[in-house]
Scaffold this active site. Sequence first.
Site, PDB file in Angstrom:
ATOM      1  CG  ASP A   1     -17.361  40.170 -22.469  1.00  0.00           C
ATOM      2  OD1 ASP A   1     -16.043  39.754 -22.674  1.00  0.00           O
ATOM      3  OD2 ASP A   1     -17.703  40.817 -21.849  1.00  0.00           O
ATOM      4  CD  GLN A   2     -15.015  35.277 -20.758  1.00  0.00           C
ATOM      5  OE1 GLN A   2     -14.823  36.168 -20.417  1.00  0.00           O
ATOM      6  NE2 GLN A   2     -15.126  34.267 -20.107  1.00  0.00           N
TER       7      GLN A   2
ATOM      8  CB  CYS B   1     -13.327  43.162 -20.365  1.00  0.00           C
ATOM      9  SG  CYS B   1     -14.322  41.412 -20.235  1.00  0.00           S
TER      10      CYS B   1
ATOM     11  CG  HIS C   1     -15.675  46.566 -18.607  1.00  0.00           C
ATOM     12  ND1 HIS C   1     -15.459  45.010 -18.727  1.00  0.00           N
ATOM     13  CD2 HIS C   1     -15.267  46.821 -17.611  1.00  0.00           C
ATOM     14  CE1 HIS C   1     -15.349  44.610 -17.501  1.00  0.00           C
ATOM     15  NE2 HIS C   1     -15.081  45.662 -16.701  1.00  0.00           N
TER      16      HIS C   1
END
Length: 495
Positions: free
Chosen positions: A14-15, A54, A105
């Site tokens: 993530d990211q 996300c 998510h």
Amino acid sequence: MSENHPNIVLIAVDQWRGDCLSILGHPDVRTPYLDQLAGGGAQMTQAYAACPTCVPSRMGLMTGTAPTTHRRIGYQDGITFDMPVTLPGALRDAGYQTQAIGKMHYWPERGRIGFDDVILHDGYLHYSRHRERDSRMYDDYLTWLREQEGAGAAEDYIDNGLECNSMVARPWDKAEKLHPTNWVVTEATQWLYRRDPTCPFFLYLSFHRPHAPLDPPKWAFDSYEQDELTLPGEDNWSDELMSEERRDWDPTALAAHYRERDVRLARAGYYGHMTHIDSQISRFIQTLGEFGLAENTVVAFVSDHGDMMGDHGLWRKGYPYEASSHVPFILYGAGIAPGRRVDSVVEIRDVMPTLLDVAGVEIPEEVEGRSVLPLIAEADDEVPWREYLHGEHYLFEQSIQWIRFDSYKYVWFSTWGIEQLFNLDEDPEELVDLCKLSADARSSEVSDALLRGRNYLIAELEGREEGYVADGRLVPGRESVKVLTHSYPLREEAR
């Protein structure tokens, strides 16, 4: 187990920025084990998230569709997952056992979207975290953490006070084995004991980090905190463009000029997460070998989007710029030719058809992405590929639209009406906005590229519900949305 149907492990982070692999020559980041996968497999060097936060990016990852099809064109929680065809569902229908561990998510939180089972940790999700709700409803990691020796009923991963979108960094305040990054691999190891040995498996390992909070274990944090980390370069456009958006007093700001020391600490925390994840990926790959599964398993590594990390005085994600939209994408294992670097522009939606192709499973007609296996097998210029990539995201109360084509990126702000153009071959850090040059100073190539980018975008937005195009022109000032009411199919040139 048939070699025609290998096991598949999709590692999602993530990211994680697309430039943050040491094999790519990053000046600071150390990722020896991911470098090993990239060098022994195939690396897509120009992979993007078309809608780089996300929720929309993970919709594209699991459905193989563009943002205008799954309709998420900004960050919005609480929108029920409503796409009938998914990557885990297609593999399950083909006889795979499917398991997800870590960040999903989607909404509702416990929706399985085609997985046989989900072991869940979405990080600190504001939409779910309410004191009147039992954490067992939405966070298996937090439940596990509170069951560990010495922990109390109120034990939490926010005990150190760090906020989940903050640039403030400090080392993890608990034993390393309790870190959510370690937990994902611990749960994966336990699952490998419980898997069905009579069928191939699809395992989705989804790490919440290097997303903030920037709290890697102390060894990982210290390994960067002691370095003179590279700071962002100076550009010719961001101070003027973002002057009204700066919030230097807010550690969760989208645009801010923080103190140099704080920027370096933030990067130490961010890079520390990466090196920590890298070591845990090594732990998992070694475990696969101990189970005798490494020879017939394909591992994919991808991120949902990047992080500006102070580039252009910007932070977090949602931007069209490389730090936010460019992501890593590695494919390694059974049947993947080693040492291949693919420079064609690929997108998150291409992961699903690629993995179905790896599995020998028919790609559903609803999928808009394309398998990258032909690009790996042949030279890029021998495989017909998309003419351009269209991206967008709602940010600063407007839509930021962008087109990636040839060596250029064209950007348009829907409320401000501002255009930007970058030549990524000559200026990969996007320091020079070519639109800031006077008309007389622009080469004919730059003028042509600006027109091409604008025309591609007009074609993409023609007929959209927001009314961004009228009489063949871009119209600034229209009201923007985060979720489209209708789906809009991809144009053939962008497929």
